[in-house]
Design a protein around this motif. Structure first.
Motif, PDB file in Angstrom:
ATOM      1  N   ARG A 188     -47.675  -8.613  39.226  1.00  0.00           N
ATOM      2  CA  ARG A 188     -48.675  -7.960  38.371  1.00  0.00           C
ATOM      3  C   ARG A 188     -49.887  -8.856  38.139  1.00  0.00           C
ATOM      4  O   ARG A 188     -51.034  -8.407  38.263  1.00  0.00           O
ATOM      5  CB  ARG A 188     -48.038  -7.578  37.035  1.00  0.00           C
ATOM      6  CG  ARG A 188     -49.010  -6.970  36.030  1.00  0.00           C
ATOM      7  CD  ARG A 188     -48.299  -6.516  34.772  1.00  0.00           C
ATOM      8  NE  ARG A 188     -47.552  -7.595  34.152  1.00  0.00           N
ATOM      9  CZ  ARG A 188     -46.712  -7.435  33.131  1.00  0.00           C
ATOM     10  NH1 ARG A 188     -46.499  -6.230  32.644  1.00  0.00           N
ATOM     11  NH2 ARG A 188     -46.069  -8.460  32.614  1.00  0.00           N
ATOM     12  N   GLY A 189     -49.636 -10.124  37.780  1.00  0.00           N
ATOM     13  CA  GLY A 189     -50.757 -11.019  37.493  1.00  0.00           C
ATOM     14  C   GLY A 189     -51.662 -11.211  38.687  1.00  0.00           C
ATOM     15  O   GLY A 189     -52.892 -11.231  38.561  1.00  0.00           O
ATOM     16  N   ALA A 190     -51.057 -11.342  39.873  1.00  0.00           N
ATOM     17  CA  ALA A 190     -51.846 -11.494  41.091  1.00  0.00           C
ATOM     18  C   ALA A 190     -52.653 -10.232  41.369  1.00  0.00           C
ATOM     19  O   ALA A 190     -53.821 -10.300  41.797  1.00  0.00           O
ATOM     20  CB  ALA A 190     -50.937 -11.823  42.267  1.00  0.00           C
ATOM     21  N   ALA A 191     -52.046  -9.073  41.142  1.00  0.00           N
ATOM     22  CA  ALA A 191     -52.748  -7.814  41.378  1.00  0.00           C
ATOM     23  C   ALA A 191     -53.930  -7.655  40.428  1.00  0.00           C
ATOM     24  O   ALA A 191     -55.019  -7.220  40.829  1.00  0.00           O
ATOM     25  CB  ALA A 191     -51.779  -6.646  41.218  1.00  0.00           C
ATOM     26  N   GLU A 192     -53.728  -8.014  39.173  1.00  0.00           N
ATOM     27  CA  GLU A 192     -54.809  -7.902  38.197  1.00  0.00           C
ATOM     28  C   GLU A 192     -55.936  -8.873  38.540  1.00  0.00           C
ATOM     29  O   GLU A 192     -57.118  -8.546  38.378  1.00  0.00           O
ATOM     30  CB  GLU A 192     -54.264  -8.164  36.794  1.00  0.00           C
ATOM     31  CG  GLU A 192     -53.328  -7.062  36.304  1.00  0.00           C
ATOM     32  CD  GLU A 192     -52.634  -7.415  35.000  1.00  0.00           C
ATOM     33  OE1 GLU A 192     -52.708  -8.602  34.586  1.00  0.00           O
ATOM     34  OE2 GLU A 192     -52.007  -6.518  34.398  1.00  0.00           O
ATOM     35  N   ALA A 193     -55.566 -10.055  39.029  1.00  0.00           N
ATOM     36  CA  ALA A 193     -56.581 -11.038  39.410  1.00  0.00           C
ATOM     37  C   ALA A 193     -57.434 -10.532  40.565  1.00  0.00           C
ATOM     38  O   ALA A 193     -58.666 -10.636  40.538  1.00  0.00           O
ATOM     39  CB  ALA A 193     -55.910 -12.358  39.787  1.00  0.00           C
ATOM     40  N   MET A 194     -56.784  -9.970  41.590  1.00  0.00           N
ATOM     41  CA  MET A 194     -57.576  -9.523  42.741  1.00  0.00           C
ATOM     42  C   MET A 194     -58.427  -8.305  42.381  1.00  0.00           C
ATOM     43  O   MET A 194     -59.507  -8.113  42.937  1.00  0.00           O
ATOM     44  CB  MET A 194     -56.673  -9.236  43.948  1.00  0.00           C
ATOM     45  CG  MET A 194     -55.821  -8.015  43.876  1.00  0.00           C
ATOM     46  SD  MET A 194     -54.868  -7.801  45.425  1.00  0.00           S
ATOM     47  CE  MET A 194     -54.184  -6.152  45.142  1.00  0.00           C
ATOM     48  N   GLN A 195     -57.975  -7.496  41.419  1.00  0.00           N
ATOM     49  CA  GLN A 195     -58.785  -6.358  40.995  1.00  0.00           C
ATOM     50  C   GLN A 195     -60.010  -6.822  40.219  1.00  0.00           C
ATOM     51  O   GLN A 195     -61.094  -6.241  40.347  1.00  0.00           O
ATOM     52  CB  GLN A 195     -57.944  -5.395  40.136  1.00  0.00           C
ATOM     53  CG  GLN A 195     -56.913  -4.603  40.919  1.00  0.00           C
ATOM     54  CD  GLN A 195     -57.555  -3.501  41.735  1.00  0.00           C
ATOM     55  OE1 GLN A 195     -58.423  -3.731  42.560  1.00  0.00           O
ATOM     56  NE2 GLN A 195     -57.125  -2.272  41.521  1.00  0.00           N
ATOM     57  N   ARG A 196     -59.860  -7.871  39.425  1.00  0.00           N
ATOM     58  CA  ARG A 196     -61.005  -8.378  38.665  1.00  0.00           C
ATOM     59  C   ARG A 196     -62.051  -9.004  39.583  1.00  0.00           C
ATOM     60  O   ARG A 196     -63.261  -8.862  39.345  1.00  0.00           O
ATOM     61  CB  ARG A 196     -60.535  -9.413  37.629  1.00  0.00           C
ATOM     62  CG  ARG A 196     -59.815  -8.816  36.431  1.00  0.00           C
ATOM     63  CD  ARG A 196     -59.639  -9.841  35.329  1.00  0.00           C
ATOM     64  NE  ARG A 196     -58.747 -10.924  35.701  1.00  0.00           N
ATOM     65  CZ  ARG A 196     -57.431 -10.918  35.493  1.00  0.00           C
ATOM     66  NH1 ARG A 196     -56.861  -9.862  34.925  1.00  0.00           N
ATOM     67  NH2 ARG A 196     -56.678 -11.945  35.838  1.00  0.00           N
ATOM     68  N   ILE A 197     -61.604  -9.682  40.634  1.00  0.00           N
ATOM     69  CA  ILE A 197     -62.521 -10.399  41.514  1.00  0.00           C
ATOM     70  C   ILE A 197     -63.116  -9.490  42.579  1.00  0.00           C
ATOM     71  O   ILE A 197     -64.295  -9.588  42.925  1.00  0.00           O
ATOM     72  CB  ILE A 197     -61.790 -11.591  42.171  1.00  0.00           C
ATOM     73  CG1 ILE A 197     -61.364 -12.590  41.110  1.00  0.00           C
ATOM     74  CG2 ILE A 197     -62.657 -12.255  43.226  1.00  0.00           C
ATOM     75  CD1 ILE A 197     -62.508 -13.131  40.284  1.00  0.00           C
ATOM     76  N   GLY A 198     -62.299  -8.605  43.122  1.00  0.00           N
ATOM     77  CA  GLY A 198     -62.725  -7.767  44.236  1.00  0.00           C
ATOM     78  C   GLY A 198     -62.403  -8.435  45.556  1.00  0.00           C
ATOM     79  O   GLY A 198     -62.960  -9.495  45.867  1.00  0.00           O
ATOM     80  N   LEU A 297     -58.886 -17.916  43.027  1.00  0.00           N
ATOM     81  CA  LEU A 297     -57.912 -18.982  42.746  1.00  0.00           C
ATOM     82  C   LEU A 297     -57.881 -19.306  41.255  1.00  0.00           C
ATOM     83  O   LEU A 297     -56.811 -19.558  40.689  1.00  0.00           O
ATOM     84  CB  LEU A 297     -58.264 -20.225  43.558  1.00  0.00           C
ATOM     85  CG  LEU A 297     -58.155 -20.089  45.083  1.00  0.00           C
ATOM     86  CD1 LEU A 297     -58.598 -21.381  45.754  1.00  0.00           C
ATOM     87  CD2 LEU A 297     -56.734 -19.729  45.503  1.00  0.00           C
ATOM     88  N   ALA A 298     -59.041 -19.300  40.620  1.00  0.00           N
ATOM     89  CA  ALA A 298     -59.090 -19.561  39.187  1.00  0.00           C
ATOM     90  C   ALA A 298     -58.375 -18.464  38.402  1.00  0.00           C
ATOM     91  O   ALA A 298     -57.653 -18.741  37.430  1.00  0.00           O
ATOM     92  CB  ALA A 298     -60.541 -19.686  38.731  1.00  0.00           C
ATOM     93  N   GLU A 299     -58.552 -17.211  38.824  1.00  0.00           N
ATOM     94  CA  GLU A 299     -57.890 -16.093  38.153  1.00  0.00           C
ATOM     95  C   GLU A 299     -56.376 -16.127  38.362  1.00  0.00           C
ATOM     96  O   GLU A 299     -55.599 -15.713  37.495  1.00  0.00           O
ATOM     97  CB  GLU A 299     -58.452 -14.762  38.657  1.00  0.00           C
ATOM     98  CG  GLU A 299     -59.863 -14.456  38.191  1.00  0.00           C
ATOM     99  CD  GLU A 299     -59.919 -14.057  36.729  1.00  0.00           C
ATOM    100  OE1 GLU A 299     -58.877 -13.619  36.185  1.00  0.00           O
ATOM    101  OE2 GLU A 299     -60.991 -14.196  36.127  1.00  0.00           O
ATOM    102  N   LEU A 300     -55.953 -16.604  39.537  1.00  0.00           N
ATOM    103  CA  LEU A 300     -54.521 -16.664  39.836  1.00  0.00           C
ATOM    104  C   LEU A 300     -53.818 -17.796  39.096  1.00  0.00           C
ATOM    105  O   LEU A 300     -52.602 -17.758  38.912  1.00  0.00           O
ATOM    106  CB  LEU A 300     -54.313 -16.845  41.348  1.00  0.00           C
ATOM    107  CG  LEU A 300     -54.642 -15.641  42.222  1.00  0.00           C
ATOM    108  CD1 LEU A 300     -54.580 -16.023  43.701  1.00  0.00           C
ATOM    109  CD2 LEU A 300     -53.680 -14.485  41.950  1.00  0.00           C
ATOM    110  N   GLU A 301     -54.564 -18.802  38.680  1.00  0.00           N
ATOM    111  CA  GLU A 301     -53.977 -19.947  37.987  1.00  0.00           C
ATOM    112  C   GLU A 301     -53.198 -19.468  36.757  1.00  0.00           C
ATOM    113  O   GLU A 301     -53.745 -18.857  35.843  1.00  0.00           O
ATOM    114  CB  GLU A 301     -55.073 -20.920  37.551  1.00  0.00           C
ATOM    115  CG  GLU A 301     -54.558 -22.173  36.889  1.00  0.00           C
ATOM    116  CD  GLU A 301     -53.843 -23.099  37.856  1.00  0.00           C
ATOM    117  OE1 GLU A 301     -52.933 -23.827  37.403  1.00  0.00           O
ATOM    118  OE2 GLU A 301     -54.181 -23.082  39.058  1.00  0.00           O
TER     119      GLU A 301
END
Length: 324
Positions: A188-198, A297-301
């Motif tokens: 979930r966290g990874a998915a939310e991160a990639m959605q925020r970044i694009g 990478l920052a969002e995934l941290e």
């Protein structure tokens, strides 16, 4: 041609404009348009036990099914249990623990389990039908990778080798515990991160192994890739198990199937095996534009077990992978 591809080629073509994603693209779930701004994302996954702890098996089964939704940027809505259990041979309390583990993971994901189906089966099996929703404009598929994109992996490799060692009684308890933690972790966290970044494209890493799922993504995107083997995260202790010969049959089939598409150069056999190891509930493999890589990478941290840049998308024969 892989066994699954050989079978799926007999599916009839889908002629429905509302079917946004079907089996022909190799994506992680089916996507069906409901109305403007809303599409249903549906997947199903189940498998035999890969760990001895029944509750952990249930948690892994739930996380694995939900991962297909997360890989496509979808928000899970609810799930249905799928159960096979040998009533005459195993205590039903074991089944209760499997169901409990799956329910705990669904609760963590914020969704209810609304029912399911069970059969009397000689070998235990557990998984879920997972239902989600996505705005079609925000849908992430495996078809959009572009030249220059960086490839990011969000979980270390471990599953196939460790589960095989467990069956042989050769896995260190500490390594088993760490592997269960990785496999049980929601994407979930990874998915939310990639959605925020694009991002350009994504898939999750499961039975085809890292290279198999990467190849599917590249075929769909009409691109090739270079992978830095030393940058691929592997759980500590797993390489030693490979050296001892604890390699699942599915991993060996993956390697054989990759022969025409992957250039391993002088890479050692054990690392080749790891890169093709059949995973269960693995991480997301994300293709992200070069200028957004640091932001991702920052969002995934802190939101995924790892965040490793393992290679890049390049021009070349679609589906081809060069491993350095």
């Amino acid at each position: 041609m892989s066994e699954l591809a050989h079978v799926l080629r007999h599916l009839l073509p889908v002629d429905d404009p509302a079917a946004l994603v079907d089996a022909s693209t190799g994506d992680d779930a089916a996507v069906y348009l409901l109305d403007e701004g809303r599409a249903l994302v549906v997947t199903v996954d189940f498998f035999t036990p890969i760990v001895d702890d029944p509750a952990a098996f249930g948690r892994i089964g739930a996380a694995n099914a939900l991962s297909d939704l997360y890989a496509m940027g979808a928000r899970p809505l609810f799930a249905l249990n799928l159960v096979g259990f040998p009533r005459k041979y195993l205590d039903r309390d074991l089944l209760s623990e499997i169901i409990r583990g799956g329910s705990e993971k669904a609760q963590e994901a914020g969704i209810p389990i609304l029912g399911g189906h069970s059969i009397d089966d000689p070998e235990p099996k557990f998984g879920m039908v997972a239902i989600g929703e996505v705005d079609p404009e925000a849908l992430v598929t495996n078809r959009g990778a572009q030249h220059g994109d960086r490839l990011v992996l969000t979980k270390p490799l471990c599953a196939g080798v460790v589960s095989t060692a467990i069956k042989k009684g050769a896995a260190d308890p500490g390594l088993v515990a760490r592997s269960i933690e990785v496999m049980s972790a929601l994407n979930r966290g990874a998915a939310e991160a990639m959605q925020r970044i694009g991002v350009s494209a994504a898939t999750d890493v499961t039975g085809y192994g890292l290279l198999g799922h990467l190849r599917n993504l590249l075929h769909a995107s009409g691109a090739a890739a270079r992978i830095d083997a030393d940058s691929v995260p592997v759980l500590d202790g797993v390489r030693e198990l490979v050296a001892e010969g604890h390699v699942p049959g599915g991993t060996e089939r993956n390697l054989a199937d990759l022969a025409e598409d992957v250039d391993f150069g002088s890479l050692d056999p054990d690392t080749r095996t790891l890169l093709a190891d059949a995973q269960t509930s693995g991480g997301l493999l994300i293709a992200v534009p070069r200028d957004r890589t640091d932001a991702l990478l920052a969002e995934l941290e802190g939101n995924s077990p790892v965040a490793a840049v393992i290679g890049e998308v390049v021009d070349g024969r679609p589906g081809h992978v060069l491993v350095r």
